[in-house]
Design an enzyme around this catalytic site. Structure first.
Site, PDB file in Angstrom:
ATOM      1  N   ALA A 263       4.233   1.141  -0.730  1.00 27.49           N
ATOM      2  CA  ALA A 263       5.870   1.004  -1.972  1.00 27.49           C
ATOM      3  C   ALA A 263       5.679  -0.070  -2.211  1.00 27.49           C
ATOM      4  CB  ALA A 263       7.057   1.035  -0.903  1.00 27.49           C
TER       5      ALA A 263
ATOM      6  N   LYS B 176      13.514  -0.885  -2.110  1.00 27.35           N
ATOM      7  CA  LYS B 176      12.300  -0.422  -2.317  1.00 27.35           C
ATOM      8  C   LYS B 176      12.253   1.145  -2.399  1.00 27.35           C
ATOM      9  CE  LYS B 176       8.863  -0.681   2.138  1.00 27.35           C
ATOM     10  NZ  LYS B 176       8.248  -0.606   3.512  1.00 27.35           N
TER      11      LYS B 176
ATOM     12  N   SER C  61       0.385  -0.824   0.388  1.00 30.78           N
ATOM     13  CA  SER C  61       0.504  -0.163   0.119  1.00 30.78           C
ATOM     14  C   SER C  61       0.723   1.610  -0.074  1.00 30.78           C
ATOM     15  CB  SER C  61      -1.249   0.289   0.767  1.00 30.78           C
ATOM     16  OG  SER C  61      -0.062   0.031   2.545  1.00 30.78           O
TER      17      SER C  61
ATOM     18  N   ASP D  32       4.096  -5.105  12.596  1.00 31.89           N
ATOM     19  CA  ASP D  32       3.257  -5.432  11.269  1.00 31.89           C
ATOM     20  C   ASP D  32       3.696  -6.644  10.725  1.00 31.89           C
ATOM     21  OD1 ASP D  32       1.451  -4.694   8.881  1.00 31.89           O
ATOM     22  OD2 ASP D  32       3.080  -3.176   7.954  1.00 31.89           O
TER      23      ASP D  32
ATOM     24  N   VAL E 220       8.837  -2.875  -4.347  1.00 28.16           N
ATOM     25  CA  VAL E 220       9.935  -3.264  -4.455  1.00 28.16           C
ATOM     26  C   VAL E 220      10.467  -3.884  -5.345  1.00 28.16           C
ATOM     27  CG1 VAL E 220      11.545  -4.968  -2.589  1.00 28.16           C
ATOM     28  CG2 VAL E 220       9.508  -3.536  -1.535  1.00 28.16           C
TER      29      VAL E 220
END
Length: 519
Positions: A131, A151, A129, A286, A133
């Protein structure tokens, strides 16, 4: 006006994707359904409901995607079709164009991308949501070629998040002003906490620093791998880190076929969580399955690989000690101590009766002991605890919101890995050892070492400070204090004589008793 337009947009998206069906099915109000049908004429509801919910959250922006990520770990609360679709939000959010990513990187480093990396894969390997990679290779400071992950922040994120946060702040103000429950839950403070963490997530240098701190903290644990940061290649909107190779933790069958001990993996996850929270007070907040892999490399086989450190939580020493005491008392089923801690901390009014709060907590928690995780719904436990908290006017602590979210992530992950995991049995020894370290000789020795430089600096000044203090006191005050000191010493001497006399008498009595029994 902007807030009104955003609220209208949210309502329109919900109707367009048919989310009203998920809400209004439990209401026997035909006129509500009629309004929803009229407002959304021409919509297409042929897609499954889980897909429609996922696409609606994606279209509403990063905050709503974050909400879906949290929901995706709660398979005990969601139907399987919805949980499977929401799981796609964890690492398969639609990417932004590679040209935009390359332009962002070149702008950050002020040079062409081929002068930064020896190779750069334009196809992103993960898109979230905030970034996305890309894999690349570069030459490090020692002249070695290294595989890295790059990233790149999504463009325009700050503006989008600010719009949604303005709306959420307004709604929080309404909730707080309309009811006593609203004041007790402190919704504006909770929103302020999430505001802080969301803005922290937009600064990739801060994220890199958090990852480096977690890497140092967990180096001696041997259960989790955290990527190395390449500081020469970190900017606020671009972060370059070591490329980690592993299998996503959600691919349980693949891990099992590779020989990974899945029950041990579940226990290790609990250990990592409690170590970060209670030992370090600095934790990865997270921990959904999209941010966790498992290493299959021979040297690190079976270890966790943590990714995405945009959201981390911190706890003060007071928070850690208070929570550890609560958990320890809870695991021992000492509900009276749990109630006392709530009153001592000010979480409930001081006039609360301990026995009533103890009985309420017991009725919520006792049914869930000695059960495997598959038979426990933390959602139900939290709901009943919320009902209890409302009855006893418990004040919600905003600084613990991230910890509560992470605990639900860990529980959801543990449920997927090993439904038979005994969460309480796994965590109890760790917490008891931690408490012993906090109140035992180790804690005293650690504090003495920490304070030694301060006392060493102050010690040479002690004679001068003492002389200055005594020289400023009036002689009468000193004489009064000396008389009081002498009187106290005399009382102490008399007490010692009484104790000594009693001890001698007791010894003589015991000797006489032994003599009589012998003859």
């Amino acid at each position: 006006m902007r807030r009104f337009l955003r609220a209208a947009t949210i309502a329109w998206v919900a109707l367009r994707y048919g989310l009203d069906e998920l809400v209004l099915t439990s209401f026997q109000k035909p006129w509500l359904r009629l309004i929803a049908r009229i407002a959304s004429i021409g919509r297409d509801l042929s897609a499954p409901r889980g897909r429609r919910l996922r696409e609606a959250l994606e279209s509403l922006g990063p905050i709503f995607v974050k909400f879906g990520q949290v929901l995706s770990t709660r398979r005990d609360l969601l139907p399987p079709d919805i949980a499977d679709e929401l799981a796609m939000l964890q690492d398969r959010v639609p990417p932004f164009p590679a040209e935009v990513a390359v332009a962002t990187i070149e702008r950050a480093f002020r040079k062409p991308i081929d002068q930064i990396f020896t190779s750069f894969e334009r196809e992103p390997v993960a898109s979230a949501s905030i970034a996305q990679v890309h894999f690349a290779t570069l030459i490090d400071a020692n002249g070695r070629e290294r595989e890295v992950a790059v990233k790149v922040l999504r463009p325009g994120m700050r503006r989008v998040i600010e719009k949604d946060l303005e709306l959420i702040r307004m709604m929080a103000g309404w909730i707080e002003g309309l009811s006593d429950d609203g004041k007790r839950l402190k919704p504006r403070e909770v929103v302020a906490e999430f505001d802080k963490y969301l803005h922290d997530e937009l600064d990739l240098v801060r994220e890199a620093a958090s990852a480096a701190q977690l890497r140092r903290n967990m180096a001696d644990v041997g259960l989790v791998l955290i990527p190395e940061m390449f500081w020469d290649h970190c900017r606020s909107d671009v972060m370059v880190m070591e490329r980690m190779k592993g299998v996503p933790i959600s691919q349980i069958e693949r891990l099992r076929e590779a020989g990974v001990d899945i029950p041990k993996l579940a226990r290790d996850g609990v250990t990592i969580f409690f170590t970060q929270v209670f030992r370090d007070g600095f934790f990865h907040a997270d921990m959904h399955p999209g941010n966790i892999m498992v290493s299959l490399e021979p040297a690190t086989f079976g270890r966790y690989i943590s990714l995405d450190f945009g959201i981390v939580g911190t706890l003060t020493e007071y928070d850690k000690e208070y929570l550890a005491q609560n958990f320890t008392a809870f695991f021992r089923r000492d509900y009276k101590r749990v109630a006392e801690l709530h009153i001592e901390s000010g979480w409930v009014p001081s006039t609360t009766r301990v026995d009533e709060l103890e009985a309420a907590i017991r009725s919520v928690c006792e049914p869930y002991f000695d059960r495997p995780l598959k038979d426990i719904s933390l959602g139900m436990v939290l709901m009943r605890l919320f009902q209890t908290s409302r009855r006893f006017q418990v004040v919600i602590q905003p600084q613990l919101v991230l910890l509560q979210k992470t605990l639900l992530n860990v529980e959801g992950l543990g449920r997927q890995l090993d439904p038979d995991l005994d969460l309480w049995h796994t965590a109890k020894p760790f917490l008891e050892k931690w408490m012993l370290d906090q109140i035992g000789p180790k804690r005293m020795w650690r504090e003495l070492k920490d304070q030694a430089p301060y006392y060493a600096k102050m010690l040479p000044d002690m004679p001068r400070l003492l002389y200055g203090y005594l020289s400023r006191r009036p002689p009468d005050d000193l004489r009064g204090e000396m008389r009081a000191l002498v009187a106290e010493q005399q009382r102490t001497n008399r007490l010692l004589k009484v104790i000594a006399g009693a001890g001698v008498t007791l010894l003589i009595g015991l000797a006489a008793l032994v003599f009589i029994t012998q003859f």
